[in-house]
Enzyme design. Structure first.
Site, mmCIF file in Angstrom:
data_model
loop_
_atom_site.group_PDB
_atom_site.id
_atom_site.type_symbol
_atom_site.label_atom_id
_atom_site.label_comp_id
_atom_site.label_asym_id
_atom_site.label_seq_id
_atom_site.Cartn_x
_atom_site.Cartn_y
_atom_site.Cartn_z
ATOM 1 C CE LYS A 90 -7.013 5.752 -0.928
ATOM 2 N NZ LYS A 90 -7.354 7.165 -0.419
ATOM 3 C CD GLU A 112 -9.792 -2.115 -1.339
ATOM 4 O OE1 GLU A 112 -9.360 -3.099 -1.953
ATOM 5 O OE2 GLU A 112 -9.188 -1.206 -0.917
ATOM 6 C CB SER A 378 -3.487 12.408 2.341
ATOM 7 O OG SER A 378 -4.796 12.998 2.696
HETATM 8 C C1 LIG Z 1 -8.106 7.467 0.990
HETATM 9 C C2 LIG Z 1 -7.420 8.801 1.244
HETATM 10 C C3 LIG Z 1 -7.078 8.897 2.707
HETATM 11 C C4 LIG Z 1 -7.126 7.450 3.546
HETATM 12 O O1 LIG Z 1 -6.433 6.375 3.137
HETATM 13 P P1 LIG Z 1 -5.002 6.171 4.191
HETATM 14 O O2 LIG Z 1 -4.774 4.649 3.662
HETATM 15 O O3 LIG Z 1 -5.272 6.207 5.558
HETATM 16 O O4 LIG Z 1 -3.957 7.249 3.577
HETATM 17 C C5 LIG Z 1 -6.548 9.975 3.121
HETATM 18 N N1 LIG Z 1 -6.472 11.007 2.184
HETATM 19 C C6 LIG Z 1 -7.039 10.752 0.926
HETATM 20 C C7 LIG Z 1 -6.957 12.008 0.079
HETATM 21 C C8 LIG Z 1 -7.342 9.643 0.330
HETATM 22 O O5 LIG Z 1 -7.792 9.698 -0.783
#
Ligand SMILES: *Cc1c(COP(=O)(O)O)cnc(C)c1O
Length: 405
Positions: A90, A112, A378
């Site tokens: 992010k 948000e 992610s």
């Molecule tokens: C917020 C988040 C997501 C989901 O958000 P996307 O916009 O779909 O990427 C996925 N993995 C992690 C670690 C997150 O913090």
């Protein structure tokens, strides 16, 4: 051939667009006419790339996970977004949008947040840049995600607890939009995923596309070709997936696999599997697939993973699913938990619960030994440790004995 990228009007096939109240028209239009010019300027790119390198720690490694590969009978590389500063992808987007806000002369940043991850990323960048930051968060989430609330406060952000609706992400988003309507001159709204009115989905996808830009270079070094056979990512709003697939969208040699949150099961009424269960509708300014009842009322999504329980989905991903460019699996809570324990035991990497949904998709796929798979981790699992602890029993991976826990 029709491209899977956004078109001139801000649509991905039938999805996307900008369905906004009159009062927001000027803000969104100002963004639309400026974002490409700024994002493509040398001056922006230099500052963005320098921060990604020196502050975030990019490029993130592309790691050949040998034991995981052996288990699934192919070559699995993990794209390590979990190693970024603040622990997830992010931050890439937050840095990009705040740099854009500065260039548009905005001094006040609002955002948000659901689980608090995007709020923390935005508050981090505002601290770095010395900007005022207000984060809207549903009261239920404020209580559930206490640590992230404290992190945001420590970083100097003001956290507004939203008490309308179900007091979760959807309501926090409505409140942020309301704030933006009231302060159009000095305020910039940082959206945390590939959702919202055009140009947000395209802008966020571009800012996250550094992920696939790096994958191309790294794969070429590791494998002698710059594309994989499969790309796998989890989807909440869709930003880490969009970043992972961005430079491969129109390359049909590469199969795209998306993992959405099945929750307790797609037939239980406790699910966030928007692609499988949703119907076209409009949420937060975009036409997309949406969890809704017969009257078009938005349904509250459920997932054990706080980052995946959004009732909508990015318009890019809705289109990829509708056109069968992407294969979408709904991964249930228990499948994601099992995959998280498996990765931990096989590779010594504790993934975020969101990322564990992407890992859970591997079970559902069939590979040939020569297949090259790139799966995006992610985020890291530190924030999910208490959830993992609560589900420790019986989740031992292959070869792991339960007594060890
Ligand atoms: C917020 C988040 C997501 C989901 O958000 P996307 O916009 O779909 O990427 C996925 N993995 C992690 C670690 C997150 O913090």
């Amino acid at each position: 051939m029709e491209s899977y990228q956004v078109n001139q009007e801000g649509y991905y096939g039938p999805f996307g667009g900008a369905y906004i109240p009159e009062i927001l028209h000027r803000c969104v239009e100002e963004l639309r006419v400026n974002y490409l010019r700024v994002l493509e300027s040398d001056e922006f790119r230099q500052e963005f790339n320098a921060l990604l390198r020196d502050y975030v720690g990019r490029p993130s490694p592309l790691y050949l996970a040998r034991r995981l590969s052996r288990k699934y009978g192919c070559r699995i590389y993990l794209k390590r977004e979990d190693l970024n500063h603040t622990g997830a992808h992010k931050i890439n987007n937050a840095i990009g949008q705040v740099l854009l806000a500065q260039r548009m002369g905005k001094r006040r940043i609002i955002a948000e947040t659901g689980a608090g991850q995007h709020g923390v990323a935005t508050a981090t960048v505002c601290a770095l840049m010395g900007l005022e930051c207000v984060v809207y968060m549903g009261k239920t989430d404020v209580e559930r995600q206490h640590v992230n609330v404290e992190r945001m406060k420590m970083l100097g952000a003001r956290v507004c607890a939203v008490t309308s609706g179900n007091m979760t992400l959807k309501d926090a988003t409505n409140e942020a939009i309301r704030d933006w309507c009231c302060h159009p001159e000095d305020t910039y709204y940082v959206i945390g995923s590939t959702v919202g009115p055009h140009p947000y989905p395209d802008m966020v996808a571009r800012l996250q596309s550094v992920i696939s830009e790096e994958i191309k270079k790294q794969l070429l070094l590791h494998e002698g070709r710059d594309y994989p056979d499969y790309l796998v990512a989890c989807v909440g709003g869709g930003s880490n997936a969009a970043g992972t697939i961005y430079h491969y969208l129109d390359d049909e040699r590469v199969r795209i696999v998306l993992a959405e949150a099945g929750g307790k099961g797609t037939d239980t009424g406790l699910s966030a599997a928007t692609i499988q269960l949703g119907r076209p509708g409009i949420i937060h300014g975009a036409k997309t697939l949406l969890l809704q009842d017969e009257d078009g009322q938005i349904l509250e999504p459920y997932s054990l993973s706080a980052g995946l329980d959004y009732p909508g989905i990015g318009p890019m991903h809705a289109n990829l699913a509708a056109k069968h460019r992407a294969t979408v699996y709904a991964i249930n809570d228990d499948e994601a938990l099992r995959a998280a324990f498996e990765l931990t035991r096989l590779e010594g990497i504790i993934p975020a619960l969101e990322s564990a949904h992407a890992l859970g998709a591997l079970e559902k796929m069939r590979f040939r030994p020569q297949d090259v798979v790139v799966l995006t981790v992610s985020g890291r699992g530190d924030k999910d440790i208490s959830t993992y602890l609560a589900h420790m029993d019986g989740k031992g991976g292959e070869g792991a004995s339960k007594v060890d826990y």
